[in-house]
Structures are given as C-alpha cells and as structure tokens.
Design a protein around this motif. Sequence first.
Motif, mmCIF file in Angstrom:
data_model
loop_
_atom_site.group_PDB
_atom_site.id
_atom_site.type_symbol
_atom_site.label_atom_id
_atom_site.label_comp_id
_atom_site.label_asym_id
_atom_site.label_seq_id
_atom_site.Cartn_x
_atom_site.Cartn_y
_atom_site.Cartn_z
ATOM 1 N N GLN A 345 0.850 -1.180 0.000
ATOM 2 C CA GLN A 345 0.000 0.000 0.000
ATOM 3 C C GLN A 345 0.896 1.244 0.000
ATOM 4 O O GLN A 345 1.705 1.422 0.890
ATOM 5 N N THR A 346 0.737 2.053 -1.006
ATOM 6 C CA THR A 346 1.506 3.286 -1.099
ATOM 7 C C THR A 346 0.555 4.458 -0.984
ATOM 8 O O THR A 346 -0.250 4.707 -1.872
ATOM 9 N N GLU A 347 0.648 5.155 0.126
ATOM 10 C CA GLU A 347 -0.268 6.263 0.360
ATOM 11 C C GLU A 347 0.057 7.455 -0.529
ATOM 12 O O GLU A 347 -0.825 8.121 -1.032
ATOM 13 N N LYS A 348 1.333 7.714 -0.708
ATOM 14 C CA LYS A 348 1.745 8.877 -1.484
ATOM 15 C C LYS A 348 2.555 8.419 -2.680
ATOM 16 O O LYS A 348 3.628 7.844 -2.542
ATOM 17 N N ILE A 349 1.997 8.648 -3.881
ATOM 18 C CA ILE A 349 2.651 8.187 -5.093
ATOM 19 C C ILE A 349 3.776 9.123 -5.504
ATOM 20 O O ILE A 349 4.744 8.714 -6.107
ATOM 21 N N GLY A 350 3.660 10.400 -5.168
ATOM 22 C CA GLY A 350 4.619 11.388 -5.630
ATOM 23 C C GLY A 350 5.979 11.239 -4.977
ATOM 24 O O GLY A 350 6.288 10.254 -4.300
ATOM 25 N N PHE A 351 6.816 12.263 -5.201
ATOM 26 C CA PHE A 351 8.164 12.251 -4.661
ATOM 27 C C PHE A 351 8.140 12.599 -3.173
ATOM 28 O O PHE A 351 7.216 13.261 -2.695
ATOM 29 N N PRO A 352 9.157 12.159 -2.429
ATOM 30 C CA PRO A 352 9.184 12.456 -0.984
ATOM 31 C C PRO A 352 9.271 13.942 -0.671
ATOM 32 O O PRO A 352 8.875 14.370 0.410
ATOM 33 N N THR A 353 9.800 14.728 -1.595
ATOM 34 C CA THR A 353 9.962 16.165 -1.365
ATOM 35 C C THR A 353 9.206 16.954 -2.425
ATOM 36 O O THR A 353 8.927 16.446 -3.521
ATOM 37 N N SER A 354 8.921 18.187 -2.135
ATOM 38 C CA SER A 354 8.198 19.049 -3.060
ATOM 39 C C SER A 354 9.132 19.567 -4.154
ATOM 40 O O SER A 354 10.359 19.442 -4.065
ATOM 41 N N PHE A 355 8.523 20.160 -5.174
ATOM 42 C CA PHE A 355 9.300 20.737 -6.269
ATOM 43 C C PHE A 355 10.276 21.782 -5.742
ATOM 44 O O PHE A 355 11.453 21.801 -6.126
ATOM 45 N N THR A 356 9.812 22.654 -4.865
ATOM 46 C CA THR A 356 10.665 23.722 -4.332
ATOM 47 C C THR A 356 11.843 23.157 -3.563
ATOM 48 O O THR A 356 12.987 23.611 -3.725
ATOM 49 N N THR A 357 11.583 22.154 -2.714
ATOM 50 C CA THR A 357 12.666 21.547 -1.929
ATOM 51 C C THR A 357 13.686 20.882 -2.839
ATOM 52 O O THR A 357 14.898 21.020 -2.649
ATOM 53 N N GLN A 358 13.193 20.156 -3.836
ATOM 54 C CA GLN A 358 14.105 19.514 -4.790
ATOM 55 C C GLN A 358 14.944 20.558 -5.517
ATOM 56 O O GLN A 358 16.163 20.386 -5.676
ATOM 57 N N PHE A 359 14.311 21.630 -5.944
ATOM 58 C CA PHE A 359 15.025 22.678 -6.667
ATOM 59 C C PHE A 359 16.126 23.280 -5.801
ATOM 60 O O PHE A 359 17.263 23.467 -6.265
ATOM 61 N N VAL A 360 15.807 23.580 -4.557
ATOM 62 C CA VAL A 360 16.791 24.202 -3.656
ATOM 63 C C VAL A 360 17.961 23.262 -3.407
ATOM 64 O O VAL A 360 19.135 23.663 -3.455
ATOM 65 N N ILE A 361 17.668 21.973 -3.149
ATOM 66 C CA ILE A 361 18.742 21.010 -2.888
ATOM 67 C C ILE A 361 19.628 20.847 -4.114
ATOM 68 O O ILE A 361 20.867 20.837 -4.022
ATOM 69 N N LEU A 362 19.020 20.729 -5.280
ATOM 70 C CA LEU A 362 19.790 20.509 -6.508
ATOM 71 C C LEU A 362 20.592 21.737 -6.901
ATOM 72 O O LEU A 362 21.735 21.618 -7.349
ATOM 73 N N ILE A 363 20.025 22.924 -6.719
ATOM 74 C CA ILE A 363 20.764 24.128 -7.087
ATOM 75 C C ILE A 363 21.946 24.328 -6.143
ATOM 76 O O ILE A 363 23.014 24.801 -6.558
ATOM 77 N N LYS A 364 21.795 23.957 -4.877
ATOM 78 C CA LYS A 364 22.920 24.026 -3.947
ATOM 79 C C LYS A 364 24.006 23.035 -4.348
ATOM 80 O O LYS A 364 25.197 23.354 -4.296
ATOM 81 N N ARG A 365 23.593 21.833 -4.732
ATOM 82 C CA ARG A 365 24.578 20.840 -5.165
ATOM 83 C C ARG A 365 25.340 21.324 -6.389
ATOM 84 O O ARG A 365 26.581 21.202 -6.458
ATOM 85 N N MET A 366 24.632 21.870 -7.358
ATOM 86 C CA MET A 366 25.285 22.360 -8.571
ATOM 87 C C MET A 366 26.187 23.549 -8.272
ATOM 88 O O MET A 366 27.260 23.689 -8.882
ATOM 89 N N TYR A 367 25.786 24.394 -7.328
ATOM 90 C CA TYR A 367 26.622 25.535 -6.951
ATOM 91 C C TYR A 367 27.929 25.060 -6.324
ATOM 92 O O TYR A 367 29.009 25.574 -6.646
ATOM 93 N N ILE A 368 27.837 24.064 -5.442
ATOM 94 C CA ILE A 368 29.043 23.525 -4.812
ATOM 95 C C ILE A 368 29.964 22.919 -5.861
ATOM 96 O O ILE A 368 31.184 23.130 -5.845
ATOM 97 N N GLN A 369 29.391 22.160 -6.786
ATOM 98 C CA GLN A 369 30.204 21.519 -7.818
ATOM 99 C C GLN A 369 30.879 22.559 -8.710
ATOM 100 O O GLN A 369 32.046 22.403 -9.073
ATOM 101 N N THR A 370 30.139 23.594 -9.064
ATOM 102 C CA THR A 370 30.716 24.646 -9.908
ATOM 103 C C THR A 370 31.817 25.401 -9.175
ATOM 104 O O THR A 370 32.884 25.691 -9.739
ATOM 105 N N LYS A 371 31.581 25.702 -7.915
ATOM 106 C CA LYS A 371 32.553 26.446 -7.122
ATOM 107 C C LYS A 371 33.855 25.660 -6.965
ATOM 108 O O LYS A 371 34.942 26.251 -6.990
ATOM 109 N N ARG A 372 33.759 24.355 -6.805
ATOM 110 C CA ARG A 372 34.956 23.535 -6.589
ATOM 111 C C ARG A 372 35.668 23.166 -7.888
ATOM 112 O O ARG A 372 36.792 22.650 -7.844
ATOM 113 N N ASN A 373 35.022 23.397 -9.007
ATOM 114 C CA ASN A 373 35.655 23.084 -10.286
ATOM 115 C C ASN A 373 36.529 24.264 -10.712
ATOM 116 O O ASN A 373 36.237 24.967 -11.678
#
Length: 645
Positions: A345-373
């Motif tokens: 039984q899956t109560e929530k079919i969607g992703f564990p996080t919202s679009f905004t949360t995903q965007f913030v996490i991913l943009i931070k990851r990309m910023y770190i990668q760009t900064k260290r390159n």
Amino acid sequence: MTTIPIICQTTESDEANCSLVPDNSVRFHHSKDDVNTTEALLQTESSLKALNRIAKKPPVNIIFSDIGYSIRSYTGQRRILHNISGEFYSGELSCILGPSGAGKSTLLNILSGLTNGFDGCINVNGYERDMRSFKKLSCYIMQDDLLQPRLTALESMQIAADLKLGTNFNKADKEIIVTEVLQCLGLWQHRHTKCEQLSGGQCKRLSIALELVNNPPVIFLDEPTTGLDIVSTRQIVVLLRLLSRQGRTIICTAHQPSASLFALFDNAYIVSNGSCCYQGSTALLVPFLAEIGYVCPTTHNPADFVIEAIIGGTTAAQQMSNLCKNGKIYNGTHTTSRLRINKIQTEKIGFPTSFTTQFVILIKRMYIQTKRNSINLFIQLMHHLICALSLGGIFYMVGNEGSTPMANYKFFLSVLVFFVYTHSMTPILLFPMEIRMIRREYFNHWYGLKAFYAARTCSTVPSMLTFGMLYVSIVYFLSGQLLEWDRFILFAIGALLTGFCSEGLGLIIGSAFNVTNGSIVGPATISPLLMLCCYGMGFGSFIEPLMKVLMSMSYLRYGLTAFTLPLYQNRTLMECNADVCPYADPAIILRDVGMASDIYSLQIFGLIMFTTFHRVIAYFILRHRLTGDNSNKFIAQINKFLKCS
C-alpha cells in the motif's frame, strides 16, 4: 560489548565462513589463499538497525511468468527473451548468470522497470506490479558507477537523504541513517574523500549506500563486480549477502563468478539464448546438471562449468530448460518464508519532497560543484579574456569610423559567433555524460525532472553573466563604441540573451545525441543559422520576401540585430577620415544591412521566444531519454545514419 548477527550458510569449500566477533565489528575468515580478501570489510557499530527502524519498509517478493521481449534489428524482429518465468524472494541474494548476449541485463531491466514493452506478467507480493509504487520500493544500481563529481562521500549521502527521505524525517534521523549506512558499508573513514578520488570498490559501495538511505526492500544491480579486483569483488558480494539477510530482495547479474563467490549467492538464475536453463539454490546446481548427464568435476568451478555447457544454445541448454520448464520449477527450497505477503500500500505516489525543496537542494549541489571546479572556472576566465583582448585588438577603435563601416558590422558578427559557439558547444560536449548520471537518480525516484531541469537552467546563469559581462565590457571599449551606458546595456542584453538561447540549442543537441554525433550535429545546425543571420549585407533593402521569412527563423538574426540597433540608431554622424564617407550616416548602414525598419524590443522578444522554445524542446527530449526504454526510433535512426556515414 555487543555482536552483530550475520547468517552465512556456507560449507568448508566456500572459503567465506563468517563468524561473530566482539568489539562491535565483523570479521571474515577465509582459507589461506584468500585470507586478505575481506580483512577490513564492514567495520561497523550496527547492522542498519536504525535504518530499518526509522525507514521501515515491507518485504517484497517478485514472481514473473512468461516474460518475452523483442527488439528491432536490421533483419527484422529479434527475440531476446522467450517466455521465461522465475521468482525472487525477500531475504535472499540471487544472481542472474549466462553467456554474453544471453539476455541477463534485459531481464534485469524488465524486472526493475527500466525496460517496457515486454510480454508476460510480473507480480509483486502476489499482485500485479504497479510501477508507481514499485519505484518507491526498489532501486537500480547500474553497471557504471557514475557518481556526482566534486562532492565528498558524506555530502553525497546527505543530499541523497534530503531528497529521498523528505520532510517526514527530521535532521537528526537523517544524520543517524547516513552515519549508520556509511559505517556499515565501510565508508565512514572515507566520508570526507571526494567521489572521484575513491577506489573502484569504494565507488561501488558508495553507489549502494546512496540507494540505501531510504531503505528500499528491493535492490537490482547490473554487473556489480565488473572492473573490480578479487578483493573488492568479494567485499561487494559479502556486503550484498549481509544486506539481503536483513530482509531485502537483492537481484544482480554476474559474469562467471569464482567458486567461492558463487557459493555466497542463495539462488542462481541461469539464462541462455533468452531461455531459463536453471533456477534454484546454488548448492543444487551440480546435482541438477548430473541429472542430464553433465557431471561437474570436483575441481571445477560450477559457474564456469554450466556456462561452458550451455554456451551457444547447445543441447545441454535445451535439456536444462525443459527440465526446469523455462523457469517455472524452482530447484531447492527458499531460505526465507514463502508465505503470501499483503499487497503493498503506497499512500503517497509522488516524490518524498516538493518541487521547491528539490530545486533548492539541486541548485545548492550544482553551486558547490561549480565552485569547486576551479580548473573549469580558470579555463572559462582565460577563454573569455584571451578572446576579448584578441577581438578587441583586431577591431580596435572601429566603432565610430565612418570610412570603414562594415568593419564594425563584422565586429558584431564576431561577437555573435563567440557567444553562439561558447555557450552551445559546452552542453553538447558535457550534457550527454550528465544525462548518464541523472538517469540513475531520476529512475530511482530521487527527484522530478522538472525540478532538475529548472535547477540545471538556473545553475549556469551566474557564470554566464559574470564571464559574459567581462567579455562584453572589454570588446565594447576596445572597439571604440559609443561610451553611453544605455547603449552599452542594450548591447550587453542582446549578447547575453544570444548566449542563453545558444545554450538551449546546445541542450537540445546534447539531450538527443551522444558526444560524437552531437559534435557533428552542433556545427552543422549553427552554420545555416549564421548564413541566414547575415544575409543581405550590402543590399538590405532588396532582400527577397522568402528570404526574410527564412531569416526570421534564425535566432541569430535577432541577436545580430540586437547588437546593431543600439549602436546605430538615433546617433550623430560618425567620424570620417576620407574625402567621401557615404556611410558616415548610421541610417544608411542600417538600410544596407536590412535593419532600417527593425525595432530593438522585438529583437529581444524574439530571442526570449527562441530561448523558451529551445528549453522546452530540450526538456521533452530529455524526458523521453530518461523515461523511455531506449526505444526512441527517430533518434536511433539518426544515430545509425551518422554512424554509417
């Protein structure tokens, strides 16, 4: 002082007996020939007890029947799997064996949901599989360990936990899970090591660790030991056995494991030419072969012996397939209970996080990668500086010279070419590799494609603005353009929008083609756009109506016009060092290049529209690449054509 219970049912010949050792550690004792194989494996303070408690998931049993799959080839339809059946149960480590081209990876891709369009039925816990809920309970660790670069193992795990666990778990629980998983997989002491600096075995374990943070009850692995030495290979297999004993269903493909490794698997599923030749306990494979007259010598590796017997679709393969009824008969008994488990039984079919949360996490990851390159940033800086100084030197102080008006127009073209190729070729060359990395994350339900694409789009804006403005400032002043801020700003806006639009074109090509084909398609696409953008130079008032329509289809025409209009509209006569300067009047220049009636705001609007169009097309191509099962016939035909030409 505690111990960790590990169930390892092996014989004396397995060379992999496990024993309980105090001091919160697990040690593995092997024969003299293999004493150093797993000496430092799994130095841990727990056996994922907190993970199983915090992120508890139901056990999953998988039963499939009459699975058939075909692909199109040059000779027509080619059958890969021939109505095979089988079963994999919770708490067991199973391997799919077979010669090259037998259908191992195809079967694994079908079971994991990566490949669609097959015949037959797949049941999960006795019910027909629902892919939306099944994706939340399974993960697929692909053969290539493509980890996000320039992130440490701990940072990668923390990002995975934030994305996959969502807001239902607090920060303390996530830290406990990340720490526990890293310790269990022997990566804690390497937690501050960047992913690209890890060894092959450590990369494989980190790939497993990243998918363990949400405690999936089903784990698929494609050739998890490929490219590893004997020490790392044994570590991975023993680790998978440990994880299976904690209630997970683990299914992997393997390519002729050694006898000691083969004995660590609970079940073997052997395929040959798309048919199942054996399914059952690894300990019963030798007696099964003896039933049809193939006696495995005591000094021979059973895995090697069976592959040699069935390779090429021999009589032995057919006899074995008939004896096990193409996978419908299981040889032996399962190590775990075969009682029916309730429907998931899956109560929530969607992703564990919202679009905004995903965007913030991913943009931070990309910023770190760009900064260290730092190397990439240095190359970009030098590229923009050298090109700007070179172009500024070539067209030095031509901006207000009425005797050579076309020199300044060529300067505009040069700036246009720079922004086009700089920002289009980068995604063409790099994005195909990025797709391979995000394919694993997206398929394993880390985030939505919209959130990733939005983050990917925004991540390049800071560097484009910084380096783009540096380039524009240098060439603008060296070329002697009018020193008026409004003209400079309008010129810069046109340049930056051209670069941003070109990046979208590069994303289209990078999403559709690999690096080799993309590097051909990219320049081939840009060349006609460049020809259309500068058509009419010298006879602008006589451009044919059809050519005007074609020119409007080139976004570079809008970019070139956005360069020209701010510097030639509404200005005084240019300086003239010759006796006659017919082009001292900027209005005559605009007339002869076909821009007399153009409006700057419409050029910007055109660039924005083309930018949006490029980004939308790239998004849908990327979505097809990630959600399709590599069945894009149109792109496949183009790739075939390019390979043959």
